[in-house]
Design a protein around this motif. Structure first.
Motif, PDB file in Angstrom:
ATOM      1  N   UNK A  43      33.799   3.629   0.985  1.00 27.04           N
ATOM      2  CA  UNK A  43      32.898   3.366   2.114  1.00 27.04           C
ATOM      3  C   UNK A  43      31.987   4.549   2.395  1.00 27.04           C
ATOM      4  N   UNK A  44      32.501   5.760   2.321  1.00 30.48           N
ATOM      5  CA  UNK A  44      31.690   6.945   2.621  1.00 30.48           C
ATOM      6  C   UNK A  44      30.498   7.071   1.674  1.00 30.48           C
ATOM      7  N   UNK A  45      30.630   6.511   0.469  1.00 30.75           N
ATOM      8  CA  UNK A  45      29.556   6.604  -0.525  1.00 30.75           C
ATOM      9  C   UNK A  45      28.665   5.376  -0.550  1.00 30.75           C
ATOM     10  N   UNK A  46      29.036   4.348   0.208  1.00 31.54           N
ATOM     11  CA  UNK A  46      28.322   3.069   0.151  1.00 31.54           C
ATOM     12  C   UNK A  46      27.215   3.048   1.207  1.00 31.54           C
ATOM     13  N   UNK A  47      26.207   3.902   1.007  1.00 30.12           N
ATOM     14  CA  UNK A  47      25.180   4.098   2.033  1.00 30.12           C
ATOM     15  C   UNK A  47      23.847   3.449   1.666  1.00 30.12           C
ATOM     16  N   UNK A  48      23.808   2.686   0.564  1.00 31.81           N
ATOM     17  CA  UNK A  48      22.540   2.148   0.081  1.00 31.81           C
ATOM     18  C   UNK A  48      22.419   0.674   0.452  1.00 31.81           C
ATOM     19  N   UNK A  49      21.597   0.379   1.453  1.00 29.35           N
ATOM     20  CA  UNK A  49      21.387  -0.994   1.900  1.00 29.35           C
ATOM     21  C   UNK A  49      20.506  -1.712   0.885  1.00 29.35           C
ATOM     22  N   UNK A  50      20.962  -2.858   0.401  1.00 31.56           N
ATOM     23  CA  UNK A  50      20.272  -3.596  -0.650  1.00 31.56           C
ATOM     24  C   UNK A  50      19.151  -4.453  -0.065  1.00 31.56           C
ATOM     25  N   UNK A  51      17.919  -4.156  -0.472  1.00 28.75           N
ATOM     26  CA  UNK A  51      16.752  -4.940  -0.071  1.00 28.75           C
ATOM     27  C   UNK A  51      16.824  -5.321   1.415  1.00 28.75           C
ATOM     28  N   UNK A  52      16.821  -4.327   2.319  1.00 27.80           N
ATOM     29  CA  UNK A  52      17.031  -4.644   3.733  1.00 27.80           C
ATOM     30  C   UNK A  52      15.793  -5.232   4.396  1.00 27.80           C
TER      31      UNK A  52
END
Length: 250
Positions: free
Chosen positions: A197-206
């Protein structure tokens, strides 16, 4: 519903000023413009830990130069020094100073996001964060937006990056200003299986509107999967969590 904070006219003027500084001074790292002196101490991010520094730009000029003009010139000079591809500011509030973002792709594979706060005619670096993807510099509407997503006193900085095929080539990170003046990228809980979770900071096509809820869109099996996100604070975490989204009309 919250209101998006923007300073588009001033940011546009700063972009022009930065472009002029680049033309006058040559490539990033060249000599400053005449009449301008700048000293810079950058901050670094190592192993996910950000250490702050101070960035100061001092502009000397005629008596007609006010604090606003001096601050604009100082920011333009800093943008030139750092080779910034995107510059954006947000107005001051009663609780926080005027803030700025400088973003630049480094090495062709990552983006350095420098977050600054204005102090009179100068700027101090509050955080320098690194995103593991190039900046989406040519994005229509700009590579940086200010949004009210996390409920903080300051607006959140949304920085657009080049994504993969699942996200239609567009990703974004959301930087939040904490109470101590530091910044962090806000993770999205459970967005990608197998990613911490700490590395999952990239929002996909927001996709954003004026509310604090936003959506991400990913291609899967020929269909677009839409997920709604809201900011939530738990005992030990503060992140975006999946939201049911709007209820169908019926």
């Amino acid at each position: 519903m919250s209101t998006t904070t923007s300073n588009r006219s001033r940011t546009a003027a700063l972009v022009l000023l930065c472009a002029g500084a680049l033309a006058a001074c040559g490539a990033p790292g060249g000599a400053p413009a005449a009449g301008t002196t700048t000293s810079t101490t950058t901050s670094t991010t190592t192993g996910g830990t950000t250490t702050g520094g101070t960035t100061t730009g001092t502009t000397t000029g005629g008596p007609a130069d006010g604090a606003e003009a001096a601050a604009d010139r100082a920011l333009a000079d800093l943008a030139r020094q750092r080779g910034a591809q995107a510059v954006s500011t947000t107005p001051a509030t009663p609780d926080h100073p005027e803030l700025a973002v400088l973003a630049a792709t480094t090495g062709g594979t990552s983006t350095v996001v420098t977050l600054l706060a204005r102090d009179g005619a100068t700027w101090r670096t509050e955080s320098e964060l690194t995103a593991a993807a190039p900046l989406l510099a040519g994005r229509e509407g700009g590579a940086v937006e200010w949004r009210r997503l996390t409920g903080g006193f300051a607006a959140d900085a949304v920085v657009y990056l080049r994504g993969g095929t699942l996200s239609s080539g567009v990703d974004a990170v959301v930087a939040r200003r904490e109470d101590d003046g530091g910044w962090r990228f806000v993770p999205l809980e459970g967005q990608h299986e197998g990613v911490a979770t700490a590395d999952d900071v990239y929002a996909a096509d927001p996709l954003f509107d004026d509310s604090s809820t936003f959506v991400t869109r990913e291609q899967a099996g020929g269909q677009v999967v839409v997920t709604y996100w809201d900011y939530a604070v738990g005992a030990d975490v503060a992140w975006f969590t999946k939201s049911p989204g709007p209820r169908p009309q019926g």
